[in-house]
Design an enzyme around this catalytic site. Structure first.
Site, PDB file in Angstrom:
ATOM      1  N   TYR A 283      16.836  30.011   3.680  1.00  0.00           N
ATOM      2  CA  TYR A 283      15.828  30.790   4.397  1.00  0.00           C
ATOM      3  C   TYR A 283      16.179  30.944   5.881  1.00  0.00           C
ATOM      4  O   TYR A 283      16.672  30.003   6.511  1.00  0.00           O
ATOM      5  CB  TYR A 283      14.458  30.112   4.295  1.00  0.00           C
ATOM      6  CG  TYR A 283      13.826  30.225   2.923  1.00  0.00           C
ATOM      7  CD1 TYR A 283      13.383  31.451   2.438  1.00  0.00           C
ATOM      8  CD2 TYR A 283      13.668  29.105   2.124  1.00  0.00           C
ATOM      9  CE1 TYR A 283      12.806  31.563   1.182  1.00  0.00           C
ATOM     10  CE2 TYR A 283      13.086  29.199   0.866  1.00  0.00           C
ATOM     11  CZ  TYR A 283      12.653  30.427   0.391  1.00  0.00           C
ATOM     12  OH  TYR A 283      12.088  30.525  -0.837  1.00  0.00           O
TER      13      TYR A 283
ATOM     14  N   LYS B 164       0.839  -1.199   0.000  1.00  0.00           N
ATOM     15  CA  LYS B 164       0.000   0.000   0.000  1.00  0.00           C
ATOM     16  C   LYS B 164       0.877   1.253   0.000  1.00  0.00           C
ATOM     17  O   LYS B 164       2.100   1.171   0.166  1.00  0.00           O
ATOM     18  CB  LYS B 164      -0.929   0.005   1.212  1.00  0.00           C
ATOM     19  CG  LYS B 164      -0.208   0.053   2.554  1.00  0.00           C
ATOM     20  CD  LYS B 164      -1.192   0.015   3.699  1.00  0.00           C
ATOM     21  CE  LYS B 164      -0.451   0.040   5.043  1.00  0.00           C
ATOM     22  NZ  LYS B 164      -1.375   0.063   6.184  1.00  0.00           N
TER      23      LYS B 164
END
Length: 376
Positions: free
Chosen positions: A270, A45
């Site tokens: 940043y 999955k």
């Protein structure tokens, strides 16, 4: 443009995933030997835990009893490309999804008598009989029929004409612990099976052992294992590393897109969190949190380049990370390893999870589905 995109082998990828088929199959063999079980419900999955649904299914097809997925889309995709391997759908489907699942021949999980009735009625109207596995809630507290009403519910299910009771299963909330709670779950599940057997209700498949339980629990009560993370060579808990040896299937690589010199006192990224203490070389890598690299890892994370570790320089951006190479020379196009091995060094999904304060499941399942996946 169409011809170019179709000829992917002619394109040099900026970032990509490499998958070791030999390691995947060896991990599968190890799990079978460790558990003493030959029947395997391979949990693929979430895009095979980020490894690539189609790539992993192609390697495992014909070698496992079931593929296990959580969404109808993945189930139908598997049935289309690998029709010979049965597909088990863990998820609880809405009514509008059922026709496609039944017509696709998907084996369904059932967590209530009402859903069993709905599936049976629809199956009969389509002239079909649908295979189901009944989920029992023995303590997970999520999906599954509560244990106190399970026997009566299953007795009624046994009389429904549109379904086949092929399997029964449960789930451990603390699978990695051999504790009293798990022991109580196993005992109660066994009592339920005995009660049902006395009423001539038996199941071909009985399963509960995920990766952790496959390594720590042995009982004749279950006859099929249900591994996920360990198939891919990743340990769900550090305490399991001595239980069996698994090799990571996935490597994550990228190419340096830009090399620049940064002087002492200059910043990168940043927030100006990285301010160079000396003249240094910065390599910019076109891989950021939009590709699946965890933002929270930036303070501790490193990558591998030419067999050595180098720390990130500043925060993870949406599309880039910067790496402090110090005095090491590099050029655009050189390969760096974000997960995997480079000479004698290795970075694992567990390492990155530790740096980010999360679990390895999250690291691999967040890898972008747009990344090329190359089977080696």
């Amino acid at each position: 443009m169409t011809d170019l995109t179709q000829n992917r082998s002619a394109i040099q990828h900026n970032s990509w995933i490499e998958l070791r088929a030999d390691r995947l199959l060896k991990n599968l063999q190890t799990l079978q030997e460790r558990s003493g079980q030959t029947d395997v419900l391979a949990v693929i999955k979430a895009n095979a835990y980020g490894h690539g649904l189609e790539e992993i299914a192609s390697i495992l097809a014909g070698k496992v009893t079931y593929f296990g997925v959580a969404t109808l889309r993945e189930a139908l995709e598997l049935k289309e490309h690998h029709p010979k391997t049965p597909v088990f759908l863990f998820g609880h489907l809405f009514s509008h999804e059922l026709p496609a699942a039944l017509l696709g021949g998907i084996t369904l999980s059932v967590s209530s008598l009402e859903k069993a009735r709905e599936i049976s009625n629809l199956s009969e109207s389509l002239g079909r009989k649908t295979s189901i596995h009944v989920k029992i809630d023995t303590g997970m507290g999520r999906m599954g029929i509560p244990l106190r009403v399970a026997a009566l519910s299953i007795e009624e299910m046994a009389g429904l004409k549109g379904i086949m009771l092929d399997g029964i299963y449960t789930h451990f909330p603390t699978a990695e612990k051999d504790d009293a709670f798990r022991e109580k779950q196993v005992r109660k599940f066994g009592i339920l099976l005995q009660m049902l057997e006395e009423k001539n209700i038996v199941f071909r498949f009985r399963h509960a052992t995920n990766s952790a339980a496959t390594l720590t629990l042995k009982t004749p009560l279950f006859n099929m294992i249900r591994p996920g993370l360990t198939l891919y060579g990743i340990y769900p808990d550090p305490g399991l590393k001595n239980a069996a040896y698994f090799e990571p299937v996935l490597s994550l690589k990228s190419r340096i897109v830009l090399v620049k010199k940064v002087r002492a006192g200059e910043s990168v990224g940043y927030g100006r969190e990285f301010i160079s203490q000396q003249d240094t070389t910065i390599a910019v890598i076109p891989f950021g949190y939009s590709h699946g690299y965890p933002y929270a890892a930036w303070k501790n994370a490193s990558v591998l380049f030419r067999g050595k570790r180098y720390l990130l320089a500043g925060k993870v951006s949406m599309d880039y990370i910067a790496v402090n190479l110090g005095n090491t020379e590099a050029q655009a196009g050189d390969t760096v390893t974000l997960i995997g091995e480079d000479q004698n060094e290795r970075i694992t999904a567990e390492d990155i999870a530790g740096w980010a304060g999360t679990i390895p499941y999250e690291i691999v399942t967040r890898l972008s589905s747009h990344l090329p996946r190359i089977v080696t």
